[in-house]
Design a protein around this motif. Structure first.
Motif, PDB file in Angstrom:
ATOM      1  N   ASP A 185      31.770  30.432  48.912  1.00 31.70           N
ATOM      2  CA  ASP A 185      33.169  30.726  48.610  1.00 31.70           C
ATOM      3  C   ASP A 185      33.232  31.970  47.729  1.00 31.70           C
ATOM      4  O   ASP A 185      32.286  32.285  47.004  1.00 31.70           O
ATOM      5  N   ILE A 186      34.364  32.694  47.813  1.00 31.04           N
ATOM      6  CA  ILE A 186      34.565  33.890  47.006  1.00 31.04           C
ATOM      7  C   ILE A 186      35.883  33.752  46.257  1.00 31.04           C
ATOM      8  O   ILE A 186      36.934  33.546  46.859  1.00 31.04           O
ATOM      9  N   LEU A 187      35.821  33.852  44.934  1.00 29.16           N
ATOM     10  CA  LEU A 187      37.002  33.717  44.090  1.00 29.16           C
ATOM     11  C   LEU A 187      37.301  35.026  43.379  1.00 29.16           C
ATOM     12  O   LEU A 187      36.426  35.862  43.190  1.00 29.16           O
ATOM     13  N   LEU A 188      38.534  35.170  42.962  1.00 28.31           N
ATOM     14  CA  LEU A 188      38.939  36.283  42.116  1.00 28.31           C
ATOM     15  C   LEU A 188      38.446  36.015  40.697  1.00 28.31           C
ATOM     16  O   LEU A 188      38.719  34.957  40.126  1.00 28.31           O
ATOM     17  N   ASN A 189      37.706  36.951  40.116  1.00 30.10           N
ATOM     18  CA  ASN A 189      37.155  36.748  38.776  1.00 30.10           C
ATOM     19  C   ASN A 189      38.219  36.412  37.740  1.00 30.10           C
ATOM     20  O   ASN A 189      38.036  35.511  36.907  1.00 30.10           O
ATOM     21  N   THR A 217      37.819  45.259  32.336  1.00 34.25           N
ATOM     22  CA  THR A 217      38.820  44.379  31.721  1.00 34.25           C
ATOM     23  C   THR A 217      39.753  43.887  32.818  1.00 34.25           C
ATOM     24  O   THR A 217      40.373  44.694  33.520  1.00 34.25           O
ATOM     25  N   ASP A 218      39.840  42.560  32.961  1.00 37.46           N
ATOM     26  CA  ASP A 218      40.722  41.927  33.946  1.00 37.46           C
ATOM     27  C   ASP A 218      41.924  41.331  33.231  1.00 37.46           C
ATOM     28  O   ASP A 218      41.774  40.677  32.197  1.00 37.46           O
ATOM     29  N   TYR A 229      50.743  38.340  38.565  1.00 33.97           N
ATOM     30  CA  TYR A 229      50.213  39.702  38.698  1.00 33.97           C
ATOM     31  C   TYR A 229      48.781  39.743  38.172  1.00 33.97           C
ATOM     32  O   TYR A 229      48.402  38.951  37.304  1.00 33.97           O
ATOM     33  N   THR A 230      47.984  40.666  38.696  1.00 31.63           N
ATOM     34  CA  THR A 230      46.632  40.867  38.181  1.00 31.63           C
ATOM     35  C   THR A 230      46.225  42.320  38.378  1.00 31.63           C
ATOM     36  O   THR A 230      46.687  42.990  39.312  1.00 31.63           O
ATOM     37  N   LYS A 231      45.367  42.801  37.483  1.00 33.86           N
ATOM     38  CA  LYS A 231      44.904  44.176  37.574  1.00 33.86           C
ATOM     39  C   LYS A 231      43.592  44.310  36.804  1.00 33.86           C
ATOM     40  O   LYS A 231      43.343  43.576  35.846  1.00 33.86           O
ATOM     41  N   THR A 232      42.753  45.262  37.233  1.00 35.99           N
ATOM     42  CA  THR A 232      41.448  45.493  36.605  1.00 35.99           C
ATOM     43  C   THR A 232      41.277  46.975  36.300  1.00 35.99           C
ATOM     44  O   THR A 232      41.724  47.835  37.075  1.00 35.99           O
TER      45      THR A 232
END
Length: 434
Positions: A185-189, A217-218, A229-232
């Motif tokens: 499985d692959i998840l969003l960190n 930085t996440d 929302y998410t951003k890195t």
């Protein structure tokens, strides 16, 4: 992977910019017992700013960490669940509307909205990592939480998709495969870190989780139990080391030593000793650190503004990750954003009680995959026996009387007796093991 103990054994892998971290744990086949069997980590080589620069070196780093875990536990690890991060992660929201003949709405209609959003936002070369739907309306109704079971002829909602380039995913999977492992499985960190750190109240009232790792930085924002929302950004702890090394004209090893001593308050007056006979003024080091911290804080403030929820985060900002020990960081973020800022450790499990902020992602991956296994167990225990279900599927309306009798017998049939500690709710179940 089912072990010889007839229990479910799963391995979580966090491929970080500084370290590869791995957790292996075991869930009993009835869901009543969960424990961590082992934890291992190894230095990362071949990755920088969440970008794979040398696949062979990175693969060797993964193999080394998993080898340590095998030696520690005696488990034959063949499959892992991993996390992914980086600037290639995109977070987009669009409003979708779907019309049909009046009917009772099912999961099929909701999934159609997701497919419509994917068609609009994606080019076809991306992998969806997480999806949400909110502000749902059926016909001309007000906003509802769950449309399933309602009757209508139109459904609409805001669809939020988090996705990345499929090529980036394939590169990461290939590296793991080179280490002799299969990716389950692959998840969003960022989501994994949130899983390990945030509670229900945080997600409901509104919160921004900021995971400051060594290479990136996440940020991930929640409101009303929804991922908003998410951003890195490729800025993290190792950049402090690079800055100190460059500005003071010393090696990165010496710079890391200086930063570690400052964080651990191993100072002598106004100076920090480095190496055998070097001393560096603390004020000079703090000046360098503050400049880099300012970049991270500006990114945090900008990302919260971009989310559209600035001013609506009732639980403020939560910090985690390997670089949150930088002196004065919460106070500086508070001054810039106006939000209450707090550091939170990830969940501690039986078998892994002594945790620190740098383990948030790997613990979150482990938490997510084990909760999913628990849900599968509960679905199995609460479903009719396979042979009864097969018979039910074959019945026709002509045998309605017999069918109703069979259903009554099925409902009377109690699921397999659960041992002490098995709880029906995910939250209650999960709290049993922390």
């Amino acid at each position: 992977m089912i072990s010889r103990r007839d229990s479910i054994v799963k391995t979580a892998l966090d491929i970080g910019n500084m370290k590869v971290k791995a957790v292996i744990g075991e869930l009993s086949d009835d869901g009543s017992q969960l424990k961590v069997l082992g934890y291992a980590e190894a230095p990362t080589k071949g990755m920088k700013k969440s970008i794979i620069e040398n696949p062979e070196e990175l693969s060797q780093s993964i193999a080394y960490a998993l080898g340590k875990l095998r030696d520690q536990t005696g488990e034959n690890i063949e499959k892992v669940s991993i996390g992914i991060s980086g600037e290639a992660i995109k977070s987009r929201t669009t409003n979708m509307k779907y019309q049909f003949d009046e009917k009772e709405i099912t999961e099929k209609e909701v999934e159609t909205l997701f497919r419509m959003a994917a068609h609009e936002l994606l080019s076809g070369k991306e992998r969806i990592l997480k999806k949400e739907i909110y502000n749902i309306r059926v016909d001309n109704s007000g906003i509802i939480k769950n449309p399933i079971g309602t009757v209508g002829k139109e459904i609409q909602g805001d669809i939020h998709l988090i996705y990345t380039d499929e090529a980036e995913v394939e590169k990461l999977v290939e590296v793991v495969n080179r280490a002799g492992l299969e990716v389950e499985d692959i998840l969003l960190n960022a989501y994994a870190s949130a899983k390990a750190v945030l509670d229900d109240e945080d997600r409901r009232m509104g919160v921004a989780l900021i995971d400051i790792g060594e290479g990136s930085t996440d940020i991930i924002v929640f409101k009303n139990n929804k991922l908003i929302y998410t951003k890195t950004i490729p800025l993290g702890g190792m950049h402090y080391v690079s800055d100190i090394s460059y500005m003071l004209q010393i090696s990165k090893h010496e710079a890391f030593e200086i930063l570690s001593k400052l964080i651990n308050k191993e100072v002598h007056g106004d100076h920090i000793y480095c190496g055998t006979n070097k001393t560096v003024a603390i004020d000079k080091i703090k000046e360098i650190i503050d400049a880099r911290t300012g970049d991270i804080i500006n990114f945090i403030a900008q990302t919260i503004e971009e989310s559209g929820f600035n001013g609506y985060l009732g639980k403020g900002l939560v910090l985690t990750g390997g670089a949150v020990a930088i002196d004065g960081l919460p106070e500086k973020i508070n001054k810039k954003t106006g939000y209450v800022v707090r550091k939170v450790l990830p969940t501690a499990f039986r078998g892994l009680e002594d945790v620190d902020s740098s383990q948030a992602t790997v613990i979150g991956i482990f938490t997510e995959i084990m909760e999913n296994e628990y849900i599968k167990i509960q679905n199995r225990l609460n479903s009719p026996e396979p042979e009864i279900q097969e018979e039910l599927d074959e019945r026709t309306d002509d045998n309605l009387e017999n069918l109703e009798k069979l259903l009554e017998e099925t409902q009377k049939k109690e699921p397999k007796e659960k041992k002490d500690g098995v709880l029906t709710g995910i939250k209650s179940w999960f709290s049993n093991f922390i």
